[in-house]
Design a protein around this motif. Structure first.
Motif, PDB file in Angstrom:
ATOM      1  N   TYR A 125       0.680  -1.251   0.064  1.00 31.34           N
ATOM      2  CA  TYR A 125       0.164   0.034  -0.053  1.00 31.34           C
ATOM      3  C   TYR A 125       1.037   0.913  -0.053  1.00 31.34           C
ATOM      4  O   TYR A 125       1.750   1.397   0.920  1.00 31.34           O
ATOM      5  N   ASP A 181      -3.277 -10.324   2.069  1.00 29.68           N
ATOM      6  CA  ASP A 181      -3.403  -8.831   2.184  1.00 29.68           C
ATOM      7  C   ASP A 181      -4.645  -8.529   2.911  1.00 29.68           C
ATOM      8  O   ASP A 181      -5.628  -8.738   2.240  1.00 29.68           O
ATOM      9  N   THR A 197      -5.184  -5.400   3.909  1.00 28.83           N
ATOM     10  CA  THR A 197      -5.131  -3.932   3.996  1.00 28.83           C
ATOM     11  C   THR A 197      -6.622  -3.345   3.978  1.00 28.83           C
ATOM     12  O   THR A 197      -7.265  -3.643   3.155  1.00 28.83           O
ATOM     13  N   ILE A 216      -8.434   0.680   4.089  1.00 30.42           N
ATOM     14  CA  ILE A 216      -8.251   2.077   3.827  1.00 30.42           C
ATOM     15  C   ILE A 216      -9.472   2.640   4.596  1.00 30.42           C
ATOM     16  O   ILE A 216     -10.637   2.349   4.444  1.00 30.42           O
ATOM     17  N   ALA A 263      -0.072  -0.730  -6.731  1.00 28.21           N
ATOM     18  CA  ALA A 263      -0.627   0.205  -5.960  1.00 28.21           C
ATOM     19  C   ALA A 263       0.190   1.520  -6.235  1.00 28.21           C
ATOM     20  O   ALA A 263       1.368   1.403  -6.481  1.00 28.21           O
TER      21      ALA A 263
END
Length: 171
Positions: free
Chosen positions: A8, A21, A23, A25, A151
């Motif tokens: 990221y 992953d 991740t 946001i 990314a």
């Protein structure tokens, strides 16, 4: 990029076998009476040949089990901007506060991206346009060729340096 690589921005990590992953946001809105609306984005691999509607149905059971006083408001296929997916709205209670969440699920290249907008339940109707505007701004570019960064790399912003210190830095 390897499926066991998490990235990221400029963060990149190699994950152990069996890890993926996760991740997320999170963006937050302005404070209103001590509460901030939010948008959380998470991504998870879909099962082979699973559709976005099937994915949404699969996680619906989990939502009702892990949220207090879960109540489904609506769900349907939806398009926001140029992106099609599946939308679900529900309410639940967290820490004594009744919240409303609108989720927009989008399936791209075997990955389901879930966009979750959260607001106090009594304010969802006056802020629904914010969620819809956020969902309409989604742009999921195709994954790059193998080995390329998927990314965007976030670069440090240039900082102002006093002219009198420039000579010291350059030396």
């Amino acid at each position: 990029m390897s499926p066991r690589t998490m990235q990221y921005g400029n963060l990149r990590m190699t994950l152990p076998e069996g890890w993926s992953d996760g991740t997320q946001i999170v963006a937050t809105g302005p404070a209103e009476q001590g509460f901030r609306s939010s948008l959380a984005v998470s991504s998870e691999p879909a099962r082979p040949r699973e559709t976005v509607t099937e994915y949404a149905a699969r996680v619906a059971g989990m939502l009702s089990k892990v949220t207090e006083q879960f109540e489904l408001v609506s769900e349907r296929p939806a398009t926001y901007g140029s992106v099609s997916g599946f939308m679900r709205e529900y309410t639940h209670v967290a820490r004594g506060v009744k919240l409303a969440q609108i989720q927009f699920y989008v399936l791209r290249e075997g990955v389901v991206h879930t966009f979750t907008y959260t607001q106090r339940a009594e304010r969802i109707n006056v802020s629904r346009h914010v969620a819809e505007r956020l969902f309409a701004s989604v742009n999921l570019a195709p994954v790059s060729a193998p080995g390329a960064s998927a990314a965007p790399v976030m670069r440090a912003r240039a900082r102002y340096v006093e002219p009198r210190f420039r000579r010291i830095i350059a030396a």
